[in-house]
Design a protein around this motif. Structure first.
Motif, PDB file in Angstrom:
ATOM      1  N   ARG A 126       1.540 -34.563 -11.399  1.00 29.29           N
ATOM      2  CA  ARG A 126       2.826 -34.356 -12.075  1.00 29.29           C
ATOM      3  C   ARG A 126       2.634 -33.490 -13.317  1.00 29.29           C
ATOM      4  O   ARG A 126       3.550 -32.788 -13.732  1.00 29.29           O
ATOM      5  CB  ARG A 126       3.410 -35.719 -12.480  1.00 29.29           C
ATOM      6  N   LYS A 127       1.451 -33.534 -13.894  1.00 27.06           N
ATOM      7  CA  LYS A 127       1.160 -32.781 -15.122  1.00 27.06           C
ATOM      8  C   LYS A 127      -0.235 -32.166 -15.006  1.00 27.06           C
ATOM      9  O   LYS A 127      -1.200 -32.648 -15.574  1.00 27.06           O
ATOM     10  CB  LYS A 127       1.240 -33.720 -16.324  1.00 27.06           C
ATOM     11  N   PRO A 128      -0.391 -31.090 -14.246  1.00 24.36           N
ATOM     12  CA  PRO A 128      -1.717 -30.494 -14.029  1.00 24.36           C
ATOM     13  C   PRO A 128      -2.207 -29.728 -15.255  1.00 24.36           C
ATOM     14  O   PRO A 128      -1.471 -28.934 -15.849  1.00 24.36           O
ATOM     15  CB  PRO A 128      -1.489 -29.558 -12.841  1.00 24.36           C
ATOM     16  N   GLN A 129      -3.454 -29.961 -15.635  1.00 23.30           N
ATOM     17  CA  GLN A 129      -4.019 -29.310 -16.811  1.00 23.30           C
ATOM     18  C   GLN A 129      -5.423 -28.792 -16.525  1.00 23.30           C
ATOM     19  O   GLN A 129      -6.235 -29.483 -15.902  1.00 23.30           O
ATOM     20  CB  GLN A 129      -4.089 -30.276 -17.998  1.00 23.30           C
ATOM     21  N   LEU A 130      -5.689 -27.589 -17.012  1.00 26.03           N
ATOM     22  CA  LEU A 130      -7.007 -26.980 -16.911  1.00 26.03           C
ATOM     23  C   LEU A 130      -7.425 -26.546 -18.312  1.00 26.03           C
ATOM     24  O   LEU A 130      -6.714 -25.784 -18.965  1.00 26.03           O
ATOM     25  CB  LEU A 130      -6.987 -25.782 -15.963  1.00 26.03           C
ATOM     26  N   ILE A 131      -8.568 -27.059 -18.768  1.00 27.74           N
ATOM     27  CA  ILE A 131      -9.091 -26.721 -20.087  1.00 27.74           C
ATOM     28  C   ILE A 131     -10.431 -26.024 -19.899  1.00 27.74           C
ATOM     29  O   ILE A 131     -11.362 -26.598 -19.309  1.00 27.74           O
ATOM     30  CB  ILE A 131      -9.261 -27.978 -20.959  1.00 27.74           C
ATOM     31  N   LEU A 132     -10.520 -24.792 -20.370  1.00 29.90           N
ATOM     32  CA  LEU A 132     -11.739 -24.006 -20.245  1.00 29.90           C
ATOM     33  C   LEU A 132     -12.381 -23.889 -21.622  1.00 29.90           C
ATOM     34  O   LEU A 132     -11.753 -23.411 -22.567  1.00 29.90           O
ATOM     35  CB  LEU A 132     -11.426 -22.610 -19.700  1.00 29.90           C
ATOM     36  N   THR A 133     -13.619 -24.331 -21.766  1.00 29.86           N
ATOM     37  CA  THR A 133     -14.286 -24.221 -23.054  1.00 29.86           C
ATOM     38  C   THR A 133     -15.009 -22.886 -23.133  1.00 29.86           C
ATOM     39  O   THR A 133     -16.059 -22.685 -22.521  1.00 29.86           O
ATOM     40  CB  THR A 133     -15.261 -25.392 -23.291  1.00 29.86           C
ATOM     41  N   ALA A 160      -8.593 -17.517 -17.504  1.00 36.05           N
ATOM     42  CA  ALA A 160      -7.518 -18.389 -17.994  1.00 36.05           C
ATOM     43  C   ALA A 160      -6.166 -17.675 -17.938  1.00 36.05           C
ATOM     44  O   ALA A 160      -5.165 -18.239 -17.462  1.00 36.05           O
ATOM     45  CB  ALA A 160      -7.822 -18.838 -19.421  1.00 36.05           C
ATOM     46  N   ASP A 161      -6.107 -16.438 -18.401  1.00 38.75           N
ATOM     47  CA  ASP A 161      -4.842 -15.688 -18.397  1.00 38.75           C
ATOM     48  C   ASP A 161      -4.309 -15.507 -16.978  1.00 38.75           C
ATOM     49  O   ASP A 161      -3.116 -15.691 -16.719  1.00 38.75           O
ATOM     50  CB  ASP A 161      -5.041 -14.307 -19.043  1.00 38.75           C
ATOM     51  N   VAL A 174      -2.867 -24.100 -18.703  1.00 39.26           N
ATOM     52  CA  VAL A 174      -4.230 -23.594 -18.834  1.00 39.26           C
ATOM     53  C   VAL A 174      -4.511 -23.303 -20.304  1.00 39.26           C
ATOM     54  O   VAL A 174      -3.827 -22.493 -20.923  1.00 39.26           O
ATOM     55  CB  VAL A 174      -4.449 -22.317 -18.001  1.00 39.26           C
ATOM     56  N   THR A 175      -5.523 -23.961 -20.843  1.00 39.27           N
ATOM     57  CA  THR A 175      -5.884 -23.798 -22.242  1.00 39.27           C
ATOM     58  C   THR A 175      -7.301 -23.263 -22.355  1.00 39.27           C
ATOM     59  O   THR A 175      -8.213 -23.768 -21.700  1.00 39.27           O
ATOM     60  CB  THR A 175      -5.810 -25.145 -22.986  1.00 39.27           C
ATOM     61  N   ALA A 176      -7.487 -22.239 -23.180  1.00 37.27           N
ATOM     62  CA  ALA A 176      -8.818 -21.718 -23.488  1.00 37.27           C
ATOM     63  C   ALA A 176      -9.216 -22.200 -24.878  1.00 37.27           C
ATOM     64  O   ALA A 176      -8.531 -21.897 -25.858  1.00 37.27           O
ATOM     65  CB  ALA A 176      -8.832 -20.197 -23.428  1.00 37.27           C
ATOM     66  N   LEU A 177     -10.283 -22.968 -24.950  1.00 40.10           N
ATOM     67  CA  LEU A 177     -10.815 -23.431 -26.232  1.00 40.10           C
ATOM     68  C   LEU A 177     -11.954 -22.502 -26.645  1.00 40.10           C
ATOM     69  O   LEU A 177     -13.019 -22.498 -26.026  1.00 40.10           O
ATOM     70  CB  LEU A 177     -11.350 -24.860 -26.115  1.00 40.10           C
ATOM     71  N   GLN A 178     -11.734 -21.705 -27.678  1.00 39.56           N
ATOM     72  CA  GLN A 178     -12.753 -20.776 -28.166  1.00 39.56           C
ATOM     73  C   GLN A 178     -13.502 -21.467 -29.298  1.00 39.56           C
ATOM     74  O   GLN A 178     -13.042 -21.517 -30.435  1.00 39.56           O
ATOM     75  CB  GLN A 178     -12.104 -19.477 -28.646  1.00 39.56           C
ATOM     76  N   LEU A 179     -14.653 -22.025 -28.964  1.00 40.41           N
ATOM     77  CA  LEU A 179     -15.386 -22.880 -29.890  1.00 40.41           C
ATOM     78  C   LEU A 179     -16.498 -22.121 -30.606  1.00 40.41           C
ATOM     79  O   LEU A 179     -17.183 -21.283 -30.017  1.00 40.41           O
ATOM     80  CB  LEU A 179     -15.992 -24.068 -29.137  1.00 40.41           C
ATOM     81  N   GLY A 180     -16.664 -22.450 -31.885  1.00 42.50           N
ATOM     82  CA  GLY A 180     -17.774 -21.914 -32.652  1.00 42.50           C
ATOM     83  C   GLY A 180     -19.027 -22.729 -32.440  1.00 42.50           C
ATOM     84  O   GLY A 180     -19.171 -23.466 -31.460  1.00 42.50           O
ATOM     85  N   VAL A 225      -0.997 -25.659 -25.044  1.00 42.57           N
ATOM     86  CA  VAL A 225      -1.657 -24.775 -26.002  1.00 42.57           C
ATOM     87  C   VAL A 225      -2.341 -23.680 -25.199  1.00 42.57           C
ATOM     88  O   VAL A 225      -3.237 -23.960 -24.402  1.00 42.57           O
ATOM     89  CB  VAL A 225      -2.676 -25.540 -26.867  1.00 42.57           C
ATOM     90  N   ARG A 226      -1.930 -22.444 -25.415  1.00 41.45           N
ATOM     91  CA  ARG A 226      -2.464 -21.327 -24.636  1.00 41.45           C
ATOM     92  C   ARG A 226      -3.921 -21.050 -24.995  1.00 41.45           C
ATOM     93  O   ARG A 226      -4.789 -20.924 -24.135  1.00 41.45           O
ATOM     94  CB  ARG A 226      -1.607 -20.082 -24.881  1.00 41.45           C
ATOM     95  N   GLU A 227      -4.199 -20.964 -26.288  1.00 45.89           N
ATOM     96  CA  GLU A 227      -5.555 -20.676 -26.756  1.00 45.89           C
ATOM     97  C   GLU A 227      -5.734 -21.309 -28.124  1.00 45.89           C
ATOM     98  O   GLU A 227      -4.823 -21.287 -28.948  1.00 45.89           O
ATOM     99  CB  GLU A 227      -5.802 -19.171 -26.834  1.00 45.89           C
ATOM    100  N   LEU A 228      -6.922 -21.858 -28.354  1.00 52.45           N
ATOM    101  CA  LEU A 228      -7.222 -22.463 -29.645  1.00 52.45           C
ATOM    102  C   LEU A 228      -8.583 -21.961 -30.094  1.00 52.45           C
ATOM    103  O   LEU A 228      -9.583 -22.137 -29.392  1.00 52.45           O
ATOM    104  CB  LEU A 228      -7.204 -23.984 -29.537  1.00 52.45           C
TER     105      LEU A 228
END
Length: 238
Positions: A126-133, A160-161, A174-180, A225-228
């Motif tokens: 019902r609420k599909p989510q994809l998180i890419l680190t 992701a886009d 689809v969320t892209a987590l841009q981590l330091g 959240v599109r990108e963080l």
């Protein structure tokens, strides 16, 4: 929720698995080997799939056979880097062709092939989510010289886009987590204040990333959240 974490055996992936299991979610962990030190409480819903992404075709087939038919979220946390990456000894011209091909296979080829199998299972939710680190190394003007790792993380943003647009009508978030730079030495068992002291402001505790993922999973099905971009506060590149 039923959540698959790809790259779940150590570091950030292990912290995500520990934290989400503690929250009561059903977790499917994917890594080369199941960690020997997993401390699973009674009633915890955990499945582990052993697969080595260095052989993308075999790994993807193995995961596809063992994974549940329905998933609510996939956290794709896999990525390898050059042997001397993030050190003064790194030199692109010293990287062997074989090492470059292996990195591309693990970081890009395996990612695309596996997501091709997993997205249909997400769309049953019902609420599909994809998180890419991803990584701040994959951002423009990142200030990092690691060529293959940076290229693969830049590619992850493109994945992701494209997935976001391909399945927008099916409400795939689809969320892209841009981590330091992360403090992967201290897991969730270490108090946050203590973990934050390591690196003198230049390393992000995994606790903070777990908190962000919990927030993403708690959103309604009409926002995402599109990108963080999440660097350490004393990372002078940002």
């Amino acid at each position: 929720m039923k959540i698959m974490i790809v790259g779940a055996s150590r570091g950030l992936g292990r912290a995500l698995a520990d934290g989400l299991l503690h929250d009561g979610h059903a977790v499917i962990g994917v890594s080369r080997q199941r960690p020997a030190d997993l401390d699973i409480a009674d009633g915890t819903q955990l499945q582990w799939i052993a697969a080595d992404m260095a052989d993308p075709a075999e790994a993807v087939a193995r995961i596809a056979r063992a994974a549940p038919d329905d998933l609510d979220a996939v956290i794709y946390n896999l990525g390898v880097w050059e042997e001397k990456a993030f050190s003064d000894d790194y030199a692109f011209l010293d990287d062997s062709d074989e090492a470059i091909v292996d990195m591309v296979n693990i970081n890009i080829t395996a990612t695309i092939l596996l997501l091709k199998r997993l997205v249909p299972r997400l769309l049953n939710s019902r609420k599909p989510q994809l998180i890419l680190t991803g990584s701040t190394s994959g951002l423009r003007q990142s200030g990092r010289p690691e060529v293959t790792f940076s290229a693969s993380k830049f590619a992850l943003s493109g994945i992701a886009d494209a997935l976001r647009e391909s399945f927008r009508a099916q409400d795939l978030a689809v969320t892209a987590l841009q981590l330091g730079y992360l403090n992967t030495y201290d897991g969730l068992s270490v108090p946050l204040a203590q973990a934050a002291e390591r690196g003198e402001g230049e390393l992000i505790p995994v606790h903070d990333v777990v908190a962000v993922v919990r927030m993403l999973l708690s959103l309604s099905n009409v926002s995402f959240v599109r990108e963080l971009v999440m660097p350490a506060i004393r990372d002078e590149r940002f």
